[in-house]
Design a protein around this motif. Structure first.
Motif, PDB file in Angstrom:
ATOM      1  N   GLY A   1       0.827  -1.205   0.000  1.00 55.29           N
ATOM      2  CA  GLY A   1       0.000   0.000   0.000  1.00 55.29           C
ATOM      3  C   GLY A   1       0.858   1.251   0.000  1.00 55.29           C
ATOM      4  N   ILE A   2       1.927   1.236   0.788  1.00 54.79           N
ATOM      5  CA  ILE A   2       2.858   2.368   0.802  1.00 54.79           C
ATOM      6  C   ILE A   2       3.548   2.495  -0.548  1.00 54.79           C
ATOM      7  CG2 ILE A   2       5.063   3.148   1.782  1.00 54.79           C
ATOM      8  CD1 ILE A   2       4.037   1.958   4.476  1.00 54.79           C
ATOM      9  N   GLY A   3       3.963   1.372  -1.110  1.00 60.22           N
ATOM     10  CA  GLY A   3       4.592   1.419  -2.432  1.00 60.22           C
ATOM     11  C   GLY A   3       3.669   1.981  -3.498  1.00 60.22           C
ATOM     12  N   ALA A   4       2.358   1.714  -3.358  1.00 62.11           N
ATOM     13  CA  ALA A   4       1.404   2.206  -4.351  1.00 62.11           C
ATOM     14  C   ALA A   4       1.279   3.720  -4.312  1.00 62.11           C
ATOM     15  CB  ALA A   4       0.035   1.564  -4.120  1.00 62.11           C
ATOM     16  N   PHE A   5       1.514   4.336  -3.148  1.00 61.87           N
ATOM     17  CA  PHE A   5       1.470   5.800  -3.069  1.00 61.87           C
ATOM     18  C   PHE A   5       2.552   6.431  -3.948  1.00 61.87           C
ATOM     19  CE2 PHE A   5      -0.503   5.131   1.273  1.00 61.87           C
ATOM     20  CZ  PHE A   5      -1.742   5.639   0.924  1.00 61.87           C
ATOM     21  N   ALA A   6       3.630   5.694  -4.189  1.00 58.17           N
ATOM     22  CA  ALA A   6       4.772   6.274  -4.901  1.00 58.17           C
ATOM     23  C   ALA A   6       4.424   6.652  -6.331  1.00 58.17           C
ATOM     24  CB  ALA A   6       5.954   5.305  -4.886  1.00 58.17           C
ATOM     25  N   GLN A   7       3.498   5.993  -6.940  1.00 57.99           N
ATOM     26  CA  GLN A   7       3.074   6.217  -8.327  1.00 57.99           C
ATOM     27  C   GLN A   7       4.256   6.326  -9.286  1.00 57.99           C
ATOM     28  OE1 GLN A   7       1.661   9.901  -9.928  1.00 57.99           O
ATOM     29  NE2 GLN A   7       0.034   8.949 -11.080  1.00 57.99           N
ATOM     30  N   ARG A   8       4.368   5.354 -10.130  1.00 58.76           N
ATOM     31  CA  ARG A   8       5.398   5.370 -11.159  1.00 58.76           C
ATOM     32  C   ARG A   8       4.810   5.877 -12.468  1.00 58.76           C
ATOM     33  NH1 ARG A   8       4.810   1.762  -7.673  1.00 58.76           N
ATOM     34  NH2 ARG A   8       6.496   0.814  -6.497  1.00 58.76           N
ATOM     35  N   PRO A   9       5.619   6.404 -13.339  1.00 56.13           N
ATOM     36  CA  PRO A   9       5.106   6.766 -14.665  1.00 56.13           C
ATOM     37  C   PRO A   9       4.498   5.538 -15.337  1.00 56.13           C
ATOM     38  CG  PRO A   9       7.296   7.665 -14.340  1.00 56.13           C
ATOM     39  CD  PRO A   9       7.039   6.747 -13.182  1.00 56.13           C
ATOM     40  N   ARG A  10       3.391   5.748 -16.008  1.00 54.51           N
ATOM     41  CA  ARG A  10       2.716   4.628 -16.645  1.00 54.51           C
ATOM     42  C   ARG A  10       3.550   4.046 -17.779  1.00 54.51           C
ATOM     43  NH1 ARG A  10      -3.195   6.079 -18.473  1.00 54.51           N
ATOM     44  NH2 ARG A  10      -2.059   7.828 -19.379  1.00 54.51           N
ATOM     45  N   LEU A  11       3.498   2.726 -17.887  1.00 52.82           N
ATOM     46  CA  LEU A  11       4.143   2.026 -18.994  1.00 52.82           C
ATOM     47  C   LEU A  11       3.063   1.423 -19.877  1.00 52.82           C
ATOM     48  CD1 LEU A  11       7.083   0.161 -17.223  1.00 52.82           C
ATOM     49  CD2 LEU A  11       7.259   2.105 -18.768  1.00 52.82           C
ATOM     50  N   VAL A  12       3.117   1.725 -21.149  1.00 55.88           N
ATOM     51  CA  VAL A  12       2.184   1.141 -22.109  1.00 55.88           C
ATOM     52  C   VAL A  12       2.880  -0.018 -22.802  1.00 55.88           C
ATOM     53  CG1 VAL A  12       0.924   1.512 -24.245  1.00 55.88           C
ATOM     54  CG2 VAL A  12       0.895   3.259 -22.473  1.00 55.88           C
ATOM     55  N   THR A  13       2.210  -1.174 -22.812  1.00 57.03           N
ATOM     56  CA  THR A  13       2.753  -2.350 -23.479  1.00 57.03           C
ATOM     57  C   THR A  13       2.060  -2.540 -24.816  1.00 57.03           C
ATOM     58  OG1 THR A  13       3.197  -3.401 -21.352  1.00 57.03           O
ATOM     59  CG2 THR A  13       3.161  -4.828 -23.280  1.00 57.03           C
ATOM     60  N   GLY A  14       2.830  -2.839 -25.853  1.00 58.13           N
ATOM     61  CA  GLY A  14       2.254  -3.046 -27.171  1.00 58.13           C
ATOM     62  C   GLY A  14       2.990  -4.119 -27.927  1.00 58.13           C
ATOM     63  N   THR A  15       2.441  -4.499 -29.059  1.00 60.81           N
ATOM     64  CA  THR A  15       3.086  -5.494 -29.915  1.00 60.81           C
ATOM     65  C   THR A  15       3.159  -4.974 -31.345  1.00 60.81           C
ATOM     66  OG1 THR A  15       0.972  -6.592 -30.363  1.00 60.81           O
ATOM     67  CG2 THR A  15       2.267  -7.430 -28.519  1.00 60.81           C
ATOM     68  N   THR A  16       4.171  -5.417 -32.054  1.00 64.13           N
ATOM     69  CA  THR A  16       4.369  -5.058 -33.462  1.00 64.13           C
ATOM     70  C   THR A  16       4.762  -6.319 -34.217  1.00 64.13           C
ATOM     71  OG1 THR A  16       5.110  -2.828 -32.872  1.00 64.13           O
ATOM     72  CG2 THR A  16       5.706  -3.633 -35.058  1.00 64.13           C
ATOM     73  N   PRO A  17       4.157  -6.579 -35.365  1.00 63.04           N
ATOM     74  CA  PRO A  17       4.550  -7.763 -36.148  1.00 63.04           C
ATOM     75  C   PRO A  17       6.043  -7.727 -36.485  1.00 63.04           C
ATOM     76  CG  PRO A  17       2.518  -6.819 -36.998  1.00 63.04           C
ATOM     77  CD  PRO A  17       3.052  -5.841 -35.993  1.00 63.04           C
ATOM     78  N   ARG A  18       6.659  -8.893 -36.514  1.00 56.73           N
ATOM     79  CA  ARG A  18       8.082  -8.952 -36.841  1.00 56.73           C
ATOM     80  C   ARG A  18       8.350  -8.364 -38.219  1.00 56.73           C
ATOM     81  NH1 ARG A  18      11.464 -12.534 -33.857  1.00 56.73           N
ATOM     82  NH2 ARG A  18      13.059 -11.956 -35.372  1.00 56.73           N
ATOM     83  N   SER A  19       7.387  -8.492 -39.130  1.00 59.70           N
ATOM     84  CA  SER A  19       7.578  -7.969 -40.484  1.00 59.70           C
ATOM     85  C   SER A  19       7.548  -6.449 -40.530  1.00 59.70           C
ATOM     86  CB  SER A  19       6.487  -8.524 -41.406  1.00 59.70           C
ATOM     87  OG  SER A  19       5.199  -8.137 -40.943  1.00 59.70           O
ATOM     88  N   GLN A  20       7.103  -5.814 -39.415  1.00 64.25           N
ATOM     89  CA  GLN A  20       7.013  -4.351 -39.379  1.00 64.25           C
ATOM     90  C   GLN A  20       7.833  -3.797 -38.214  1.00 64.25           C
ATOM     91  OE1 GLN A  20       2.852  -3.224 -39.360  1.00 64.25           O
ATOM     92  NE2 GLN A  20       2.318  -4.907 -40.727  1.00 64.25           N
ATOM     93  N   GLU A  21       8.978  -4.405 -37.948  1.00 61.16           N
ATOM     94  CA  GLU A  21       9.753  -4.041 -36.774  1.00 61.16           C
ATOM     95  C   GLU A  21      10.204  -2.585 -36.775  1.00 61.16           C
ATOM     96  OE1 GLU A  21      14.221  -5.485 -37.945  1.00 61.16           O
ATOM     97  OE2 GLU A  21      12.809  -7.007 -37.255  1.00 61.16           O
ATOM     98  N   ARG A  22      10.278  -1.949 -37.948  1.00 58.05           N
ATOM     99  CA  ARG A  22      10.672  -0.547 -37.988  1.00 58.05           C
ATOM    100  C   ARG A  22       9.592   0.337 -37.361  1.00 58.05           C
ATOM    101  NH1 ARG A  22      12.211   1.746 -42.989  1.00 58.05           N
ATOM    102  NH2 ARG A  22      13.087  -0.272 -43.579  1.00 58.05           N
ATOM    103  N   ASP A  23       8.370  -0.211 -37.143  1.00 59.06           N
ATOM    104  CA  ASP A  23       7.293   0.562 -36.536  1.00 59.06           C
ATOM    105  C   ASP A  23       7.323   0.535 -35.010  1.00 59.06           C
ATOM    106  OD1 ASP A  23       6.331   1.214 -39.035  1.00 59.06           O
ATOM    107  OD2 ASP A  23       4.942  -0.483 -39.120  1.00 59.06           O
ATOM    108  N   VAL A  24       8.258  -0.192 -34.416  1.00 61.99           N
ATOM    109  CA  VAL A  24       8.400  -0.156 -32.960  1.00 61.99           C
ATOM    110  C   VAL A  24       8.753   1.271 -32.539  1.00 61.99           C
ATOM    111  CG1 VAL A  24       9.756  -0.973 -30.992  1.00 61.99           C
ATOM    112  CG2 VAL A  24       9.096  -2.571 -32.801  1.00 61.99           C
ATOM    113  N   PRO A  25       8.018   1.865 -31.578  1.00 66.15           N
ATOM    114  CA  PRO A  25       8.312   3.246 -31.170  1.00 66.15           C
ATOM    115  C   PRO A  25       9.779   3.400 -30.774  1.00 66.15           C
ATOM    116  CG  PRO A  25       6.259   2.516 -30.186  1.00 66.15           C
ATOM    117  CD  PRO A  25       6.870   1.314 -30.842  1.00 66.15           C
TER     118      PRO A  25
END
Length: 694
Positions: free
Chosen positions: A543-567
């Motif tokens: 509960g104490i750790g949750a107060f710390a709030q970390r920057p949000r991380l967004v998880t995504g996927t990209t097809p291997r054939s379009q790897e240049r589109d990875v942010p």
């Protein structure tokens, strides 16, 4: 275990050892081949690190370390490691305020500009990014700095006007197939133990279904781990596998939790029917406490006892999916309905939250190796602080902090300086270790590479860092020699008690359950009470750790054939033949219960208590600084590892040092965390005692 089974087990262990050696050798060969490919690709004049990284399954920093010529100009900023999210004052509440024994020159306020940059780095310049030290942020001057000292508009922690809805819960051992629902036990055929097989079996057995499935044993998300380079990859594949009739949950009502949570050990799978008629989550009970062969019925009894114990203090208590969710929900129900804080606790500006996230570390984890300690240790003794964080919740920062510049601090009297450093503050400081120092480091400093913090102890060393008031106070008043601390800048809050009522109720709940575990005559109920007491510890800790709030991380996927589109700012966290899985930060969410100032204050107090802690009733001190030089082997959050036993008082109170392990020597000094943990486990077994709490 008899001698025959012991010898058979040793044979199996040797076989496993040999297999591991072979796999490691094969892996090293493959990694070497991969590195050669990267170096070869780097010879192409249009090669780019951000294009090669996803193809190799590495970060941009890893690529640049292998091929320095590919370092972009902005690389250092782009790959500076983020801080992990996600505890004791020297004095007790109500006790006399200690005087700051400041020797001449011990505290030297810096004249001139309040904002001082850290000393120039002496680390190798980029592109050797892995070895570059982190540079901690500071508060800017002018209007940019003024913006820090405010609250986020229309965002505050307030007392809820609704009651959480309890969720129907079942407990499942995926190794044996035993399922416990209410007071009934069933045995299921789980097939291939996929998420689809589990949901099909559970909903076939319990037609009305369940909203939460706790896995008590079996870790089904690890069953194909050998097929993947990293455990997270195996977990992600298990969570994302098609489930006939179900899809990934998108959230509902007040519950903003949606999507799967990929974690190597404690993942959460969230699913809903294709028609949206039912929602269910699959998660590990290991978030709450460690299981030691306990069956699902005992685990369910533990949750029943936990709920009953919490209801004595909160008539609307509901056990939510995780300890951190439960802890924060219970805390909001202690926000005063009337009086000073009836309007709630405002959330700090995003600038201040970002500063605290980057400059306030969590627990101290440090392994001290030869020559600072002997190659051969006479023994290894483990002391663990019981329910440590609960010791440090009696005072917390409230309101908008004041900026204390170097000039302001210098203009104060010694008494005002003492009171400020003893109060709820977070300080930007330049530190010098005494020339005569021969003990452990006292203050955290940004460490090079991927490690977050280290603790310089070399005599005469100077470094610039941020530290909480309890640690700065300890550095100045420690029993050996005062350190020189120069105040560059600081944040100073009013003292308050926003967590006191919440923590007192949890401590009383913990005490009650611990007593049940000790005096209960039924072994299963005694074990359930013990597990429930451990769950209370997790509620407060996370509960104490949750107060710390970390920057949000967004998880995504990209097809291997379009790897240049990875942010370009994404980190590759997994890949297979079909797709690349990545994550990237997106800043802070509008969380009304984000209070990193509270977590930072508790963590600072806890780190200080590992060094020195006064036991008022016994009139004595405990902690690392009260041991001879060269006898501290390691710090591990709440634990100390020493080469000598100590006669420290223990009364099973929060913050007390519990003797938890003892390994007679001679013992080879550990040189890695893996070696330390192996010695720890052996020492605990050797002590031939399993303490109830730590």
């Amino acid at each position: 275990m008899d001698a025959q089974s012991y010898n058979a087990a040793l044979t199996e262990l040797r076989s496993a050892r040999d297999k591991i050696k072979k796999v490691r050798a094969d892996l090293a060969k493959l990694e070497a081949e991969r590195d050669q490919h990267i170096v070869q690709l780097a010879t192409y004049d249009k090669a780019k690190a951000d294009r090669i990284a996803p193809a190799a399954g590495l970060s941009v920093a890893d690529i640049v370390a292998l091929a320095p010529a590919l370092a972009p100009e902005t690389l250092v900023d782009a790959v500076t490691p983020a801080q992990p999210p996600a505890l004791e004052e020297s004095a007790e509440p109500g006790g006399p305020e200690p005087q700051l024994a400041v020797q001449p020159g011990a505290v030297t306020p810096v004249p001139g500009p309040a904002h001082q940059q850290p000393a120039p780095s002496t680390a190798p310049p980029a592109p050797v990014v892995a070895e570059a030290p982190r540079s901690l942020p500071s508060i800017p001057e002018g209007e940019a700095g003024d913006a820090y000292f405010s609250h986020t508009a229309n965002l505050a922690s307030t007392r809820p006007n609704f009651t959480q809805q309890a969720r129907s819960t079942v407990f499942l051992d995926t190794t044996t197939g035993v399922l416990v629902h209410r007071n009934q036990t069933h045995r299921l055929d789980l097939g291939d133990r996929s998420a689809g097989a589990i949901l099909a079996a559970v909903f076939h057995t319990i037609p009305e279904g369940a909203e939460r499935i706790y896995i008590t044993a079996g870790d089904p998300w690890h069953q194909d781990a050998e097929r993947y380079p990293y455990l997270r990859d195996a977990v992600a594949a298990w969570l994302n596998a098609p489930v006939p009739g179900w899809r990934t949950d998108t959230g509902r009502g007040r519950d903003r939790m949606a999507g799967h949570f990929v974690h190597a050990r404690s993942p959460v799978g969230r699913y809903q029917r294709e028609d949206g008629s039912q929602h269910v989550e699959i998660r590990s009970v290991g978030e709450w406490f460690d299981i030691d062969g306990d069956d699902p019925a005992t685990v369910r009894d533990a949750f029943v006892l936990l709920w009953q114990a919490l209801r004595r203090h909160w008539d609307d208590a509901v056990i939510m999916g995780s300890p951190s969710q439960t802890g924060r929900d219970l805390w909001t129900r202690t926000i005063p309905a009337r009086g000073q804080h009836a309007d709630g606790f405002p959330v700090l500006s995003e600038e201040l939250r970002g500063l605290l996230h980057a400059t306030a570390g969590q627990g101290r984890n440090e392994l001290i190796t030869p020559p600072r300690i002997p190659e051969q240790l006479p023994q290894l003794v483990e002391y663990d602080r019981t329910f440590a964080y609960a010791k440090h919740t009696w005072k917390s920062p409230v309101g908008t902090p004041r900026r204390i510049t170097a000039a302001t601090f210098a203009a104060w009297s010694e008494k005002e300086q003492t009171r400020a450093l003893y109060g709820c503050g977070h300080w930007h400081i330049r530190v010098t270790v005494p020339e005569t120092w021969d003990h452990v480091g006292l203050l955290p400093a940004p460490a090079p590479g991927e490690r977050a913090w280290h603790y310089p102890a070399e005599p005469g060393a100077t470094f610039t860092t941020w530290a909480g008031g309890p640690e700065v106070h300890t550095a100045l008043t420690n029993p050996l020699a005062p350190w020189k601390v120069e105040i560059l800048d600081g944040l100073l809050w009013d003292d308050g008690k926003p967590l006191d009522d919440w923590a007192k109720k949890l401590k009383e709940t913990w005490t009650n359950l611990s007593a049940q575990a000790h005096f209960q005559g039924d072994p299963q109920q005694a074990r359930a009470a013990h597990l429930a007491s451990r769950a209370v510890r997790s509620i407060l800790l996370y509960g104490i750790g949750a107060f710390a709030q970390r920057p949000r991380l967004v998880t995504g996927t990209t097809p291997r054939s379009q790897e240049r589109d990875v942010p370009p700012d994404a980190e590759i966290i997994g890949f297979d033949d079909v797709q690349i899985t990545w994550q990237r930060p997106t800043g802070f969410s509008r969380d009304p219960n984000a209070h990193p100032e509270w977590a930072a204050a508790i963590w600072s107090s806890a780190r200080a208590a590992l060094l020195t802690q006064y036991h008022r009733d016994e009139g004595t001190y405990a902690g690392a600084l009260h041991t001879p030089p060269g006898t501290v082997v390691a710090f591990r959050t709440d634990a100390l590892y020493l080469t000598q036993p100590q006669n420290w008082p223990y009364r099973n109170r929060p913050g007390d040092y519990l003797l938890k392990g003892h390994l007679p020597g001679p013992v080879n000094a550990p040189t890695s965390e893996e070696e330390l943990l192996a010695l720890r486990d052996t020492g605990r077994q050797n002590l031939n005692s399993t303490p109830e709490e730590a």
